[in-house]
Write an enzyme that holds these catalytic residues in place. Structure first.
Site, mmCIF file in Angstrom:
data_model
loop_
_atom_site.group_PDB
_atom_site.id
_atom_site.type_symbol
_atom_site.label_atom_id
_atom_site.label_comp_id
_atom_site.label_asym_id
_atom_site.label_seq_id
_atom_site.Cartn_x
_atom_site.Cartn_y
_atom_site.Cartn_z
ATOM 1 N N GLU A 175 0.887 -1.174 0.000
ATOM 2 C CA GLU A 175 0.000 0.000 0.000
ATOM 3 C C GLU A 175 0.920 1.218 0.000
ATOM 4 O OE1 GLU A 175 -3.225 -0.041 -0.226
ATOM 5 O OE2 GLU A 175 -3.489 -2.203 -0.031
ATOM 6 N N CYS A 217 -2.226 9.496 2.500
ATOM 7 C CA CYS A 217 -1.881 8.832 1.234
ATOM 8 C C CYS A 217 -2.930 9.125 0.179
ATOM 9 C CB CYS A 217 -1.739 7.329 1.445
ATOM 10 S SG CYS A 217 -3.188 6.579 2.193
HETATM 11 P P1 NAD Z 1 8.479 4.886 4.422
HETATM 12 O O1 NAD Z 1 8.477 4.096 3.168
HETATM 13 O O2 NAD Z 1 9.594 5.818 4.672
HETATM 14 O O3 NAD Z 1 8.447 3.932 5.702
HETATM 15 C C1 NAD Z 1 7.386 3.014 5.908
HETATM 16 C C2 NAD Z 1 7.885 1.889 6.795
HETATM 17 O O4 NAD Z 1 8.858 1.131 6.094
HETATM 18 C C3 NAD Z 1 8.538 2.350 8.085
HETATM 19 O O5 NAD Z 1 8.116 1.498 9.130
HETATM 20 C C4 NAD Z 1 10.025 2.164 7.796
HETATM 21 O O6 NAD Z 1 10.799 1.950 8.941
HETATM 22 C C5 NAD Z 1 9.995 0.933 6.915
HETATM 23 N N1 NAD Z 1 11.154 0.750 6.037
HETATM 24 C C6 NAD Z 1 11.969 1.699 5.513
HETATM 25 N N2 NAD Z 1 12.898 1.118 4.721
HETATM 26 C C7 NAD Z 1 12.666 -0.211 4.744
HETATM 27 C C8 NAD Z 1 13.274 -1.335 4.094
HETATM 28 N N3 NAD Z 1 14.302 -1.200 3.266
HETATM 29 N N4 NAD Z 1 12.761 -2.553 4.318
HETATM 30 C C9 NAD Z 1 11.682 -2.711 5.129
HETATM 31 N N5 NAD Z 1 11.079 -1.688 5.767
HETATM 32 C C10 NAD Z 1 11.552 -0.448 5.569
HETATM 33 O O7 NAD Z 1 7.072 5.634 4.454
HETATM 34 P P2 NAD Z 1 6.529 6.658 5.544
HETATM 35 O O8 NAD Z 1 7.225 7.972 5.364
HETATM 36 O O9 NAD Z 1 6.532 6.035 6.877
HETATM 37 O O10 NAD Z 1 5.006 6.812 5.116
HETATM 38 C C11 NAD Z 1 4.556 7.754 4.182
HETATM 39 C C12 NAD Z 1 4.242 7.071 2.878
HETATM 40 O O11 NAD Z 1 3.266 6.060 3.123
HETATM 41 C C13 NAD Z 1 3.620 7.999 1.862
HETATM 42 O O12 NAD Z 1 4.162 7.731 0.598
HETATM 43 C C14 NAD Z 1 2.139 7.597 1.890
HETATM 44 O O13 NAD Z 1 1.446 7.873 0.714
HETATM 45 C C15 NAD Z 1 2.240 6.142 2.150
HETATM 46 N N6 NAD Z 1 1.002 5.614 2.708
HETATM 47 C C16 NAD Z 1 0.232 4.795 1.934
HETATM 48 C C17 NAD Z 1 -0.964 4.331 2.420
HETATM 49 C C18 NAD Z 1 -1.836 3.416 1.595
HETATM 50 O O14 NAD Z 1 -2.721 2.791 2.173
HETATM 51 N N7 NAD Z 1 -1.639 3.298 0.289
HETATM 52 C C19 NAD Z 1 -1.386 4.681 3.699
HETATM 53 C C20 NAD Z 1 -0.581 5.503 4.462
HETATM 54 C C21 NAD Z 1 0.628 5.971 3.960
#
Ligand code: NAD
Length: 502
Positions: free
Chosen positions: A245, A279
């Site tokens: 997502e 998002c």
């Molecule tokens: P992010 O990708 O920076 O981090 C998300 C999670 O992934 C965190 O827990 C982080 O620690 C982890 N992570 C980071 N690198 C990783 C790796 N290499 N392997 C595994 N895990 C890793 O995103 P964010 O800044 O926390 O969230 C914002 C983003 O989330 C925005 O792009 C937003 O649109 C999206 N989002 C999408 C939805 C949806 O349902 N489509 C909902 C909410 C947020």
């Protein structure tokens, strides 16, 4: 007893939870390293047979006890959400309420969606009965974001648990306390269950990466597209299935026959609510020329009075993740550099962690501000000469999460032509609050669906069972004892069954 898996960590490797409004450290958590992640997964693996063997009704009761616990602790929980993300208490409560709706839906519908079903066996296999049953996958790894740290991961947690899986959850490093609160509330509400049904692990991206590599049966990720791509590549090593997502650049179409005031009101909230850190928030608007002026005037009138702050009189809070402030600044600069005009705010709207709403018109469609996810309280409004043009521009994004359409007579017709996972007609974000509706995107917005029936099926393995009830002498199709006369009979039957289609 705690459900949080950690290893003793040196102070410099500890994770600090910080209040984004003040910079104050709220709590410090040791970071789970590779061994701690493996131990958490082993604990969830050990608990999986017992949890998976419970009836749907018993799992429903456990999930609803969890809800009751969250409600009874809602004051403390919403205060923690407020301090860790900067959201107002009211927004924190709204988020909790939506998450509770989803927990209830998943818990109460799992039996109907995933319970055993009889399937028609068809004329050629009429001596068989056929059944479709769904089995839990086993252990599901869930990685969450910080922007809706209760609602968003719960689209996976509640549905994976309801389907009979155990869960290892790594919350975002910006919402660690909130993630732990969820797991601890589940444990406290269900002390008779084994310890590993719902385990939280803490850490940065590296901890998430260890979870993806671990012995799990599916990884459900919510976060940025860039991280989603890394996770999918890493998951390919073990062929671990992924649910992704990811981000969005959602558009709203305002048609000439729209209720312009209602559209402006909804767009203002969709763009600036939660400081734009949604998002499925509104980032682009395509408005038909005849209503452009009243729409832009009403949108700026509303947003002029919308203010961020840390008190409960604020409309929204600070940017939760400090690095996002620079991305918003870059997009504001890019919008202006491309010839766009700020009709409300501009670079001066960024006041530390608090960003006031910014409304742009006439930004070039190739600008970063229109192409990339901004995730801040800014919105671009472009005038179009037809609905076809609005649809084409909406669909030209590499993202395809959700969208909204404002039109008194053509809403559904326009919605059907959009390349997205969800559309609200005459509202924004309506689909996200209806638990029976699946949620997820296309393209760079991700793979798979949370919520609703598809959201439960993401976390279950279909198991087809065909039972031969009796044999028909000479009619055994799947046997070397099959006779020539059987095949001759089939040559007569098949044209009757399939040869008369018009
Ligand atoms: P992010 O990708 O920076 O981090 C998300 C999670 O992934 C965190 O827990 C982080 O620690 C982890 N992570 C980071 N690198 C990783 C790796 N290499 N392997 C595994 N895990 C890793 O995103 P964010 O800044 O926390 O969230 C914002 C983003 O989330 C925005 O792009 C937003 O649109 C999206 N989002 C999408 C939805 C949806 O349902 N489509 C909902 C909410 C947020």
């Amino acid at each position: 007893m705690t459900t949080t898996e950690t290893t003793p960590a040196a102070p410099e490797t500890a994770l600090k939870s910080v209040d984004p409004a003040t910079g104050e450290v709220i709590a410090t958590y040791p970071i789970a390293d590779a061994d701690a992640v493996r131990a958490a997964v082993a604990k969830a693996r050990a608990a999986a047979p017992a949890w998976g063997a419970l009836s749907f009704d018993d799992r429903r009761k456990a999930l609803l006890r969890w809800s009751t616990r969250l409600v009874s602790e809602s004051d403390a929980f919403t205060d923690l959400i407020h301090r860790e993300t900067g959201k107002t208490h009211d927004d924190a409560f709204l988020e909790l309420m939506l998450a509770l709706e989803h927990i209830a839906w998943a818990a109460k519908n799992a039996k109907k969606v995933l319970g055993p079903k009889r399937i028609a066996s068809g004329p050629l296999m009429s001596n068989f009965s056929a059944r479709l049953e769904y089995r839990p996958l086993g252990v599901v790894g869930i990685i969450g974001p910080w922007n809706y740290p209760v609602y968003t991961p719960n689209g996976s947690i509640a549905y994976a648990l309801s389907a009979g899986n155990t869960v290892v959850f790594k919350p975002s490093e910006f919402s660690t306390g909130i993630g732990n609160f969820l797991a601890e509330a589940f444990r406290a509400a269900n002390p008779e269950l084994p310890d590993g049904v719902f385990v939280a692990i803490n850490g940065f991206g590296a901890t998430g990466a260890e979870l993806v590599k671990a012995d799990i049966d599916k990884i459900a990720f919510t976060g940025s597209t860039a991280t989603g791509k890394k996770i999918m590549a890493a998951a390919a090593e073990r062929l671990t299935p992924v649910l992704l997502e990811c981000g969005g650049k959602d558009a709203v179409i305002v048609a000439a026959d729209a209720d312009v005031k209602a559209a402006a009101d909804a767009v203002a909230f969709g763009a600036a609510g939660n400081s734009g850190q949604t998002c499925a928030g509104v980032e682009r608007v395509y408005v038909e020329r005849s209503v452009r002026e009243p729409f832009v005037a009403e949108l700026t009138r509303i947003l002029k009075n919308v203010k961020p702050g840390s008190g409960d009189d604020a409309n929204y809070g600070p940017m939760t993740m400090p690095s996002q402030i620079e991305i918003v600044r870059k997009h504001i600069d890019a919008a202006l550099a491309s010839g766009g005009k700020a009709v409300l705010g501009g670079p001066e709207s960024i006041k530390g962690a608090f960003i006031e709403p910014v409304v742009f018109v006439d930004v070039d469609e190739s600008s970063e501000a229109v192409v990339e996810e901004t995730f801040g309280p800014t919105v671009t409004v472009r005038t179009v000469d037809s609905i076809d043009e609005a649809i084409e521009l909406t669909n030209s994004s590499k993202y395809g999460l959700s969208s909204a359409v404002f039109s008194k007579s053509r809403g559904l017709e326009i919605a059907r032509r959009l390349r997205v996972g969800a559309t609200s007609v005459n509202s924004v974000l309506g689909f996200a609050a209806i638990p029976g509706l699946p949620f997820g995107g296309v393209g760079d917005s991700g793979i798979g669906r949370i919520h609703g029936e598809p959201g439960l099926k993401e976390f279950a393995r279909p198991h087809s069972i065909a039972i031969q009830k009796f044999t028909v002498p000479g009619m055994a199709l799947l046997s070397f004892s099959r006779t020539k006369s059987t095949v001759n009979l089939l040559r007569k039957v098949v044209p009757v069954l399939h040869g008369r289609n018009k």
